[in-house]
Design a protein around this motif. Structure first.
Motif, PDB file in Angstrom:
ATOM      1  N   ARG A  93      17.705 -21.470  20.148  1.00  0.00           N
ATOM      2  CA  ARG A  93      16.493 -20.655  20.042  1.00  0.00           C
ATOM      3  C   ARG A  93      16.520 -19.573  21.117  1.00  0.00           C
ATOM      4  O   ARG A  93      16.757 -19.830  22.286  1.00  0.00           O
ATOM      5  N   GLY A 116      12.975 -12.878  20.765  1.00  0.00           N
ATOM      6  CA  GLY A 116      13.237 -11.528  20.275  1.00  0.00           C
ATOM      7  C   GLY A 116      12.042 -10.614  20.419  1.00  0.00           C
ATOM      8  O   GLY A 116      11.244 -10.747  21.353  1.00  0.00           O
ATOM      9  N   ARG A 126       8.653 -13.282  19.836  1.00  0.00           N
ATOM     10  CA  ARG A 126       8.879 -14.263  18.771  1.00  0.00           C
ATOM     11  C   ARG A 126      10.257 -14.907  18.910  1.00  0.00           C
ATOM     12  O   ARG A 126      11.232 -14.242  19.250  1.00  0.00           O
ATOM     13  N   GLN A 127      10.323 -16.193  18.613  1.00  0.00           N
ATOM     14  CA  GLN A 127      11.579 -16.925  18.741  1.00  0.00           C
ATOM     15  C   GLN A 127      12.331 -16.948  17.410  1.00  0.00           C
ATOM     16  O   GLN A 127      11.719 -16.917  16.331  1.00  0.00           O
ATOM     17  N   PHE A 128      13.643 -17.005  17.495  1.00  0.00           N
ATOM     18  CA  PHE A 128      14.490 -17.125  16.304  1.00  0.00           C
ATOM     19  C   PHE A 128      15.709 -17.958  16.679  1.00  0.00           C
ATOM     20  O   PHE A 128      15.959 -18.238  17.859  1.00  0.00           O
ATOM     21  N   LEU A 149      19.530 -18.237  17.046  1.00  0.00           N
ATOM     22  CA  LEU A 149      20.728 -17.418  17.215  1.00  0.00           C
ATOM     23  C   LEU A 149      21.970 -18.253  16.870  1.00  0.00           C
ATOM     24  O   LEU A 149      22.053 -19.436  17.209  1.00  0.00           O
ATOM     25  N   GLN A 177      26.521 -13.701  14.851  1.00  0.00           N
ATOM     26  CA  GLN A 177      25.247 -13.015  15.051  1.00  0.00           C
ATOM     27  C   GLN A 177      25.102 -11.807  14.127  1.00  0.00           C
ATOM     28  O   GLN A 177      24.009 -11.244  14.000  1.00  0.00           O
ATOM     29  N   ASN A 209      22.558 -12.810  11.909  1.00  0.00           N
ATOM     30  CA  ASN A 209      21.231 -12.609  12.486  1.00  0.00           C
ATOM     31  C   ASN A 209      20.744 -11.174  12.293  1.00  0.00           C
ATOM     32  O   ASN A 209      19.556 -10.931  12.063  1.00  0.00           O
ATOM     33  N   ARG A 215      19.717 -10.735   8.654  1.00  0.00           N
ATOM     34  CA  ARG A 215      18.436 -11.394   8.401  1.00  0.00           C
ATOM     35  C   ARG A 215      17.261 -10.654   9.011  1.00  0.00           C
ATOM     36  O   ARG A 215      16.110 -10.879   8.618  1.00  0.00           O
ATOM     37  N   ASP A 217      16.635 -10.779  12.372  1.00  0.00           N
ATOM     38  CA  ASP A 217      16.286 -11.378  13.662  1.00  0.00           C
ATOM     39  C   ASP A 217      16.667 -10.470  14.821  1.00  0.00           C
ATOM     40  O   ASP A 217      16.010 -10.474  15.865  1.00  0.00           O
ATOM     41  N   PRO A 223      13.494  -5.170  18.817  1.00  0.00           N
ATOM     42  CA  PRO A 223      14.329  -6.317  18.485  1.00  0.00           C
ATOM     43  C   PRO A 223      15.506  -6.476  19.449  1.00  0.00           C
ATOM     44  O   PRO A 223      16.024  -5.499  19.999  1.00  0.00           O
TER      45      PRO A 223
END
Length: 506
Positions: free
Chosen positions: A359, A362, A366-368, A370, A413, A416, A419, A421, A452
């Protein structure tokens, strides 16, 4: 290009000790919030309707004037209607691209006349050339118009357009001034003190046509006293509530009345608030240059820059996202053989589970999740979330060490980025535990989350990774955000490729 140090990196010169929260409103620090009651009787302008009416009126005046001029100058009637409509749309579009409809403190027909005339002349010449062909069957077999006739047509189109557009713009400007004098002005918070700020407040109160009404002042601190006749909203931490609770549509920062260490903090605090920011320049800043690509406006004779609501920013951010999506998708298609080889090598060295998920924080905090290729198996989840680096760990095998040294472990990534993120370029994301730690010890760290997170960033390509100063990283990341451009992104991407191939970050 992730963090790969031996211990928690140094915070940098002048940072607060670990675990100590900086004092609110300290020089160069963030501007936290303190709840304040909203004063009664504060009148605010409609945020979405009124600011748009004047540019729409100008666009309508220009477009209708050109269309009418083409029709009247040629007496083309219905046969030339398509050309007239196209000419009206063309001149409006060209003026919009040229920034002639942007929001401004004050506009002058004389200042805009050269730009308006050049665009109108080009459209009028094209319309004069296309009109004979637009008549269809009537023009068949007829001799082409002589250059003298085309010049005469162009002259009459220009003359009529200038008269009609000038009249329309004059009426629109008069209507805006009248609306501002009768209560359509925007509430403004003044940041700073001293003679310049006092002069500005006096002029804004006397001349409502500027569209700004001072409703309060935020004092930068120190020994500077409040300005007479204007309520004090509080010290620097009160700026956020002054904008949100009053609410204030505009923040005016007087550079002569703000200490330099606090100026960055004020500007960046305003960048995340729903308001426009006017920066009243000092004499030194005006002489040395206000900044590339920015237009200097004048407010009561004082030079200033409009820092909020940049024209085309949302469109540029959407274009950046489209570029990220296209480039990351193409990179995944090209790099899949390398990624397959990396996955097989990780599987052979460490068993199943080739991807490592963690986790990270970003945009907007907000968390995403990785993705990376696994270089070793952590003892538990707590170790993965709180240990700064595993460089030099005995559990690292040859494959894991190679992937980390070449940054090949970062390739997943790209998914990511697809997506949404992350972006290809931006501040590198960090784990929540370290975000909390660095936010407490480095005043500018939280400002990195305005955009981001990135696969690579300005700090990384300048060698700020691993056991290096977090304060310097935050400065580089915030500088990237403040001066973002597509050209800067492309340069960072090229520098990243060079750094990976040569293992030399600079």
């Amino acid at each position: 290009m992730g963090s790969q140090g031996l211990s928690v990196p140094s915070i940098g010169t002048g940072a607060a000790p670990s675990g100590a929260r900086p004092a609110p409103g300290g020089e160069g620090g963030p501007l936290p919030s303190e709840p304040r009651a909203r004063p009664r009787g504060t009148r605010t302008a409609r945020p979405l309707v009124r600011p748009v009416l004047y540019p729409l009126a100008l666009g309508a005046a220009d477009g209708l004037s050109m269309a009418s001029a083409v029709a009247l100058a040629t007496a083309a009637g219905g046969a030339g209607a398509p050309v007239a409509l196209a000419a009206g749309a063309a001149v409006t579009g060209l003026n919009a691209v040229g920034g002639l409809y942007r929001r401004r403190l004050s506009s002058s027909l004389l200042d805009d006349a050269p730009s308006l005339a050049v665009r109108a002349a080009a459209v009028a010449a094209l319309a004069a050339a296309l009109l004979p062909a637009s008549r269809g069957a009537e023009a068949l077999g007829a001799a082409p118009p002589a250059p003298r006739d085309l010049a005469a047509t162009w002259f009459w189109i220009m003359l009529l357009h200038c008269v009609l557009a000038g009249t329309g713009r004059t009426v629109a400007a008069a209507g805006r001034r009248a609306a501002r004098r009768t209560g359509a002005a925007r509430p403004a918070v003044i940041v700073g003190t001293g003679p310049t700020a006092e002069h500005l407040i006096r002029v804004l109160r006397q001349r409502r046509e500027f569209g700004l009404v001072p409703v309060g002042q935020v004092l930068p601190g120190g020994d500077d006293g409040p300005l007479p006749g204007l309520p004090v909203l509080g010290p620097p931490p009160a700026l956020r509530e002054a904008v949100l609770d009053r609410p204030a549509a505009t923040v005016v920062i007087v550079m002569d009345g703000v200490r330099r260490p606090q100026l960055d903090a004020f500007v960046r605090a305003c960048s995340v608030l729903p308001c426009e920011t006017l920066l009243v320049l000092s004499t030194l800043d005006l002489i040395t240059g206000a900044g590339p690509g920015r237009r200097v406006e004048y407010l009561a004779g004082l030079p200033c820059l409009r820092l909020g609501s940049r024209t085309g920013e949302r469109l540029a951010r959407a274009a950046k996202r489209a570029f990220d999506l296209a480039a990351a998708s193409a990179a995944l298609l090209l790099a899949w053989p390398v990624m397959l080889a990396c996955a097989l090598a990780v599987r052979l060295e460490g068993g199943p589970g080739v991807l490592f998920r963690q986790r990270r924080v970003g945009a907007g905090g907000r968390q995403f999740v990785l993705l990376k290729f696994r270089s070793l198996r952590p003892a538990d989840e707590h170790e993965a979330d709180t240990r700064w680096s595993v460089a030099g760990d005995d559990r690292l095998g040859p494959v894991g060490r190679f992937l980390r040294e070449t940054s090949l472990d970062e390739l997943p990534q790209l998914w990511n980025v697809v997506r949404g993120d992350m972006s290809l370029v931006g501040p590198r994301p960090e784990r929540p535990h370290f975000v909390r730690l660095f936010t407490e010890t480095c005043p500018e760290y939280a400002l990195r989350h305005r955009v981001p997170a990135g696969l690579t960033g300005l700090a990384q390509v300048h060698g700020l990774r691993g056991d290096t100063s977090i304060e310097l990283r935050a400065r580089y990341d915030n500088r990237y955000i403040d001066t973002w451009s597509f050209r800067a992104d492309l340069k960072i991407l090229l520098m990243t490729v060079r750094a990976v191939l040569t293992r030399n970050p600079c």
